[in-house]
Structure formats: C-alpha cells, structure tokens
Scaffold this motif. Structure first.
Motif, PDB file in Angstrom:
ATOM      1  N   LEU A 146      15.813  -0.245  22.647  1.00 57.78           N
ATOM      2  CA  LEU A 146      15.079   1.017  22.784  1.00 57.78           C
ATOM      3  C   LEU A 146      14.929   1.704  21.429  1.00 57.78           C
ATOM      4  N   VAL A 147      15.980   1.702  20.637  1.00 60.60           N
ATOM      5  CA  VAL A 147      15.934   2.323  19.312  1.00 60.60           C
ATOM      6  C   VAL A 147      14.877   1.637  18.438  1.00 60.60           C
ATOM      7  N   ASN A 175       0.865  -1.173   0.000  1.00 61.05           N
ATOM      8  CA  ASN A 175       0.000   0.000   0.000  1.00 61.05           C
ATOM      9  C   ASN A 175       0.904   1.226   0.000  1.00 61.05           C
ATOM     10  N   ALA A 176       0.835   2.018  -1.071  1.00 64.88           N
ATOM     11  CA  ALA A 176       1.757   3.148  -1.245  1.00 64.88           C
ATOM     12  C   ALA A 176       1.623   4.171  -0.121  1.00 64.88           C
ATOM     13  N   GLU A 177       0.423   4.441   0.344  1.00 66.58           N
ATOM     14  CA  GLU A 177       0.264   5.438   1.408  1.00 66.58           C
ATOM     15  C   GLU A 177       0.913   4.953   2.704  1.00 66.58           C
ATOM     16  N   SER A 178       0.728   3.691   3.051  1.00 63.61           N
ATOM     17  CA  SER A 178       1.382   3.138   4.241  1.00 63.61           C
ATOM     18  C   SER A 178       2.894   3.195   4.105  1.00 63.61           C
ATOM     19  N   ALA A 179       3.404   2.861   2.932  1.00 65.80           N
ATOM     20  CA  ALA A 179       4.844   2.901   2.700  1.00 65.80           C
ATOM     21  C   ALA A 179       5.373   4.330   2.812  1.00 65.80           C
ATOM     22  N   ARG A 180       4.627   5.290   2.270  1.00 65.19           N
ATOM     23  CA  ARG A 180       5.072   6.692   2.365  1.00 65.19           C
ATOM     24  C   ARG A 180       5.088   7.179   3.811  1.00 65.19           C
ATOM     25  N   VAL A 181       4.110   6.757   4.612  1.00 60.95           N
ATOM     26  CA  VAL A 181       4.074   7.156   6.017  1.00 60.95           C
ATOM     27  C   VAL A 181       5.321   6.650   6.739  1.00 60.95           C
ATOM     28  N   VAL A 182       5.678   5.388   6.533  1.00 58.97           N
ATOM     29  CA  VAL A 182       6.862   4.830   7.198  1.00 58.97           C
ATOM     30  C   VAL A 182       8.135   5.449   6.639  1.00 58.97           C
ATOM     31  N   ALA A 183       8.178   5.709   5.344  1.00 55.33           N
ATOM     32  CA  ALA A 183       9.358   6.346   4.753  1.00 55.33           C
ATOM     33  C   ALA A 183       9.568   7.740   5.357  1.00 55.33           C
ATOM     34  N   ARG A 184       8.505   8.524   5.461  1.00 48.16           N
ATOM     35  CA  ARG A 184       8.626   9.865   6.071  1.00 48.16           C
ATOM     36  C   ARG A 184       9.006   9.757   7.534  1.00 48.16           C
ATOM     37  N   SER A 185       8.442   8.785   8.233  1.00 48.33           N
ATOM     38  CA  SER A 185       8.751   8.599   9.652  1.00 48.33           C
ATOM     39  C   SER A 185      10.202   8.173   9.848  1.00 48.33           C
ATOM     40  N   SER A 186      10.709   7.367   8.933  1.00 50.19           N
ATOM     41  CA  SER A 186      12.078   6.865   9.045  1.00 50.19           C
ATOM     42  C   SER A 186      13.108   7.977   9.025  1.00 50.19           C
ATOM     43  N   ILE A 187      12.814   9.054   8.334  1.00 46.41           N
ATOM     44  CA  ILE A 187      13.800  10.142   8.252  1.00 46.41           C
ATOM     45  C   ILE A 187      13.557  11.232   9.289  1.00 46.41           C
ATOM     46  N   ASP A 188      12.573  11.060  10.134  1.00 46.80           N
ATOM     47  CA  ASP A 188      12.295  12.032  11.190  1.00 46.80           C
ATOM     48  C   ASP A 188      13.284  11.812  12.335  1.00 46.80           C
ATOM     49  N   PRO A 189      14.121  12.795  12.657  1.00 44.92           N
ATOM     50  CA  PRO A 189      15.135  12.613  13.709  1.00 44.92           C
ATOM     51  C   PRO A 189      14.543  12.234  15.069  1.00 44.92           C
ATOM     52  N   SER A 190      13.322  12.670  15.367  1.00 44.19           N
ATOM     53  CA  SER A 190      12.736  12.339  16.670  1.00 44.19           C
ATOM     54  C   SER A 190      12.428  10.848  16.793  1.00 44.19           C
ATOM     55  N   CYS A 191      12.433  10.143  15.677  1.00 44.78           N
ATOM     56  CA  CYS A 191      12.223   8.694  15.681  1.00 44.78           C
ATOM     57  C   CYS A 191      13.433   7.956  16.240  1.00 44.78           C
ATOM     58  N   TRP A 192      14.612   8.569  16.214  1.00 46.92           N
ATOM     59  CA  TRP A 192      15.852   7.846  16.484  1.00 46.92           C
ATOM     60  C   TRP A 192      16.547   8.206  17.791  1.00 46.92           C
ATOM     61  N   GLY A 193      16.035   9.156  18.549  1.00 43.75           N
ATOM     62  CA  GLY A 193      16.692   9.510  19.800  1.00 43.75           C
ATOM     63  C   GLY A 193      18.113   9.955  19.530  1.00 43.75           C
ATOM     64  N   GLY A 224      17.495  -1.590   8.295  1.00 37.28           N
ATOM     65  CA  GLY A 224      18.164  -0.322   8.526  1.00 37.28           C
ATOM     66  C   GLY A 224      19.581  -0.531   9.014  1.00 37.28           C
ATOM     67  N   LEU A 225      20.408   0.467   8.774  1.00 38.52           N
ATOM     68  CA  LEU A 225      21.758   0.514   9.293  1.00 38.52           C
ATOM     69  C   LEU A 225      21.785   1.695  10.254  1.00 38.52           C
ATOM     70  N   VAL A 226      21.954   1.390  11.526  1.00 36.82           N
ATOM     71  CA  VAL A 226      21.831   2.401  12.574  1.00 36.82           C
ATOM     72  C   VAL A 226      23.117   2.458  13.384  1.00 36.82           C
ATOM     73  N   GLN A 227      23.586   3.669  13.622  1.00 38.95           N
ATOM     74  CA  GLN A 227      24.737   3.871  14.499  1.00 38.95           C
ATOM     75  C   GLN A 227      24.198   4.362  15.842  1.00 38.95           C
ATOM     76  N   LEU A 228      24.507   3.606  16.880  1.00 41.71           N
ATOM     77  CA  LEU A 228      24.013   3.967  18.206  1.00 41.71           C
ATOM     78  C   LEU A 228      24.721   5.206  18.736  1.00 41.71           C
ATOM     79  N   GLY A 229      23.975   5.966  19.527  1.00 42.23           N
ATOM     80  CA  GLY A 229      24.557   7.086  20.247  1.00 42.23           C
ATOM     81  C   GLY A 229      25.047   6.600  21.599  1.00 42.23           C
ATOM     82  N   ASP A 230      25.244   7.520  22.511  1.00 42.59           N
ATOM     83  CA  ASP A 230      25.769   7.176  23.835  1.00 42.59           C
ATOM     84  C   ASP A 230      24.702   6.680  24.797  1.00 42.59           C
ATOM     85  N   ARG A 231      23.449   6.994  24.539  1.00 46.69           N
ATOM     86  CA  ARG A 231      22.406   6.772  25.525  1.00 46.69           C
ATOM     87  C   ARG A 231      21.523   5.542  25.263  1.00 46.69           C
TER      88      ARG A 231
END
Length: 162
Positions: free
Chosen positions: A94-95, A48-66, A82-89
C-alpha cells in the motif's frame, strides 16, 4: 536450437518474476524497509530536471506516506530507492502503490504516460544498527553510479539524520 528465450517464455518469466517479488513479503509495523522501484521500461525519466524536482517534492510530502515514515531516499535517472519505516496501519504494498500513484499524478504535466514499473523490491532492515548503514548505502547510490564524485553534489536525495 536458439539460446534466446521464446516470446511466450519471456512473458511467463516476467509474470512469475513479479509473483516471486511478492512471495514471502511481510509488512511488520514499526520495521524499516529498503524499497526500490524502477521507471517503466527503465527509461531515464529523471534526467529531466523538472520531472526529478516533481518527484523530489512529492517524496517529502507527508500525505504521500500515510502512516509510514520516509527516513531516507534517492532518485536516480531510472529508479528510486527509499528507506521507509512502516506505521501501524499500512502494508509495504500500500505504501509503495500510494507513492507511485502520488508521484505519477503530480508528474503528469512534465511526463505524460506510465511513469513507474509494476513491481518493486523490498528488503527488511533487520537490526536498528543497520538502519543508518542502509541510509548511507542509499544516499551513496549516485556516487557508485558515477553520476557525481560526492553525494553533496547530487540534488535528488534526503535523509532524516542530516
């Protein structure tokens, strides 16, 4: 004697399967991890393109990643890499929990109900040289799955190196 597992055996295998995914999981600050999560019951929700677009937009939102940093991702019809680099916290768990909750809340209008499966898979990227190789492998997923002939033809991915 049946070769099929009994119903109670399936529940036991599933429960231990999730525990096995967590066994030995370490969250090392500054390290990169390849993360994979599937949709509930492997439903192809993101056809479903709309569902995919919602997750794609959410994926690039910095508040999603702490305090973690998303380096690369691809959204497939029934899973996300995804390829994620952890921060210090924040830990890996949790991520991923934040990502799944964040995207599921935003998807509620287009896809009511449970979106993601409970668990996720992680793999630490051992060497700095392997980070870009892992990113190339992730974004090539739609090509390997036969969805497109070129990754440039697939709309649901991104990478910081482009």
């Amino acid at each position: 004697m049946s070769s099929q597992p009994r119903q109670c055996d399936v529940g036991v295998m599933t429960r231990y399967g999730h525990q096995a995914l967590r066994k030995g999981r370490a969250s090392l600050p500054g390290h990169a991890y390849v993360l994979t999560t599937t949709t509930a019951h492997r439903r192809p929700v993101f056809r479903n393109a709309e569902s995919a677009r919602v997750v794609a937009r959410s994926s690039i939102d910095p508040s999603c990643w702490g305090d973690a940093r998303l380096l690369c991702w691809v959204l497939m019809p029934d899973h996300w890499h995804g390829l994620v680099q952890l921060g210090d916290r924040d830990s890996i768990s949790l991520v991923m929990n934040r990502f799944k909750a964040f995207t599921a809340r935003r998807m509620h209008c287009t896809q009511p109900g449970v979106v993601w499966d409970r668990g996720f898979h992680d793999r630490a990227v051992r060497k700095e040289d392997d980070v870009r190789a892992a990113a190339r492998h992730i974004v090539a997923n739609p090509v390997r799955a036969g969805l497109v002939s070129s990754v440039l033809d697939y709309p649901y991915w991104n990478c910081v190196w482009l």
